[in-house]
Design an enzyme around this catalytic site. Structure first.
Site, mmCIF file in Angstrom:
data_model
loop_
_atom_site.group_PDB
_atom_site.id
_atom_site.type_symbol
_atom_site.label_atom_id
_atom_site.label_comp_id
_atom_site.label_asym_id
_atom_site.label_seq_id
_atom_site.Cartn_x
_atom_site.Cartn_y
_atom_site.Cartn_z
ATOM 1 N N GLU A 23 -28.179 -2.980 -6.502
ATOM 2 C CA GLU A 23 -28.320 -4.023 -5.480
ATOM 3 C C GLU A 23 -27.411 -5.213 -5.722
ATOM 4 O O GLU A 23 -27.247 -6.062 -4.870
ATOM 5 C CB GLU A 23 -29.778 -4.501 -5.419
ATOM 6 C CG GLU A 23 -30.777 -3.408 -5.109
ATOM 7 C CD GLU A 23 -30.492 -2.702 -3.796
ATOM 8 O OE1 GLU A 23 -30.162 -3.383 -2.817
ATOM 9 O OE2 GLU A 23 -30.599 -1.465 -3.767
ATOM 10 N N ARG A 33 1.239 3.220 -8.164
ATOM 11 C CA ARG A 33 2.432 3.693 -7.452
ATOM 12 C C ARG A 33 3.553 2.667 -7.466
ATOM 13 O O ARG A 33 4.709 3.001 -7.213
ATOM 14 C CB ARG A 33 2.095 4.150 -6.026
ATOM 15 C CG ARG A 33 1.608 3.069 -5.125
ATOM 16 C CD ARG A 33 1.128 3.624 -3.801
ATOM 17 N NE ARG A 33 2.206 4.102 -2.937
ATOM 18 C CZ ARG A 33 3.039 3.305 -2.278
ATOM 19 N NH1 ARG A 33 2.944 2.001 -2.381
ATOM 20 N NH2 ARG A 33 3.979 3.833 -1.514
ATOM 21 N N ASP A 55 7.597 0.623 2.404
ATOM 22 C CA ASP A 55 6.162 0.700 2.649
ATOM 23 C C ASP A 55 5.715 -0.186 3.788
ATOM 24 O O ASP A 55 6.237 -1.288 3.958
ATOM 25 C CB ASP A 55 5.380 0.193 1.430
ATOM 26 C CG ASP A 55 5.255 1.217 0.337
ATOM 27 O OD1 ASP A 55 5.540 2.389 0.598
ATOM 28 O OD2 ASP A 55 4.873 0.829 -0.776
#
Ligand code: ADE
Length: 221
Positions: free
Chosen positions: A113, A150, A164
């Protein structure tokens, strides 16, 4: 770069780190990833790492002691401690670019929680991967590791991430491969022209058009 991940569920990471580009980056020692079960640090005789919330309420809350002891035993002056939590700063490519320059990341996955508020005092950054609630910080930690790994030198070619999406607050341009005609859907003529300047201009324009149409918020940055 070294990445230590503090989690109660280290097995959740198996598939993600044992395939494809991350697997190769680990094998080639471009990144070292350690999965640390912070239950191993609890001083509770029953191995508990959580307890009921003061003031009442549903669910169990991660306690301070195991996470403090674990972080304090692994952190050095090169470490950046990151807590994965839905109320953190929303993750983006700029944060990935920043993190990939660090020597040592410690990622803390919250679970159940919630966690004792005092755990925040251990952390340098708090990161959310978006405005939705997951069952824990494991999937967010995988997202960070993937997006950061990456970018590490030699993991993928430099050219790949220059193009990208988000790298210049622009979405990526469309790409095509063979055949030139698939069920009547043809590759744009400019891409077959061999004219590198025209191709570069076209790609830039397509990136701008797509960003304007889908993510105008990026252009205003
Ligand atoms: N833990 C649960 N949901 C999360 C989210 N969206 N981002 C980061 N950590 C989380």
């Amino acid at each position: 770069m070294k990445i230590d991940i503090l989690t109660l569920f280290p097995n959740m990471f198996d598939g993600v780190f044992q395939e494809s580009i991350i697997k190769r980056a680990i094998e080639e020692k471009k990144v070292e990833i350690n999965l640390i079960n912070f239950r191993d640090y609890t001083e509770d005789p029953h191995n508990k790492v959580d307890d009921t919330p003061f003031g009442g309420g549903a669910g169990m809350v991660l306690t301070c002691q195991p996470i403090f002891d674990c972080v304090e035993s692994i952190r050095t002056e090169d470490s950046v401690v990151v807590l994965l939590t839905p109320d953190g700063e929303v993750y983006n490519q700029q944060m990935a670019n920043d993190f990939c320059l660090k020597k040592h990341l410690i990622l803390i996955c919250g679970h159940y929680e919630g966690f004792d508020e005092r755990i925040r005092s251990l952390c340098d950054r708090e990161v959310s991967i978006g405005d939705y609630v997951l069952t824990g910080g494991e999937v967010p930690a995988m997202v960070l590791v993937d997006s950061i790994t990456r970018l590490l030198p030699g993991v993928i070619t430099e050219e790949s991430h220059q193009n990208d999406s988000f790298q210049e607050n622009l979405l990526d341009y469309p790409t095509y491969t063979k055949p030139r005609d698939f069920r009547g859907m043809e590759v744009p003529e400019v891409l077959i022209s061999g004219d590198h300047q025209r191709i570069a201009n076209w790609r830039r324009e397509e990136s701008l058009k797509k960003t304007q149409a889908r993510r105008p918020d990026l252009l205003s940055k």
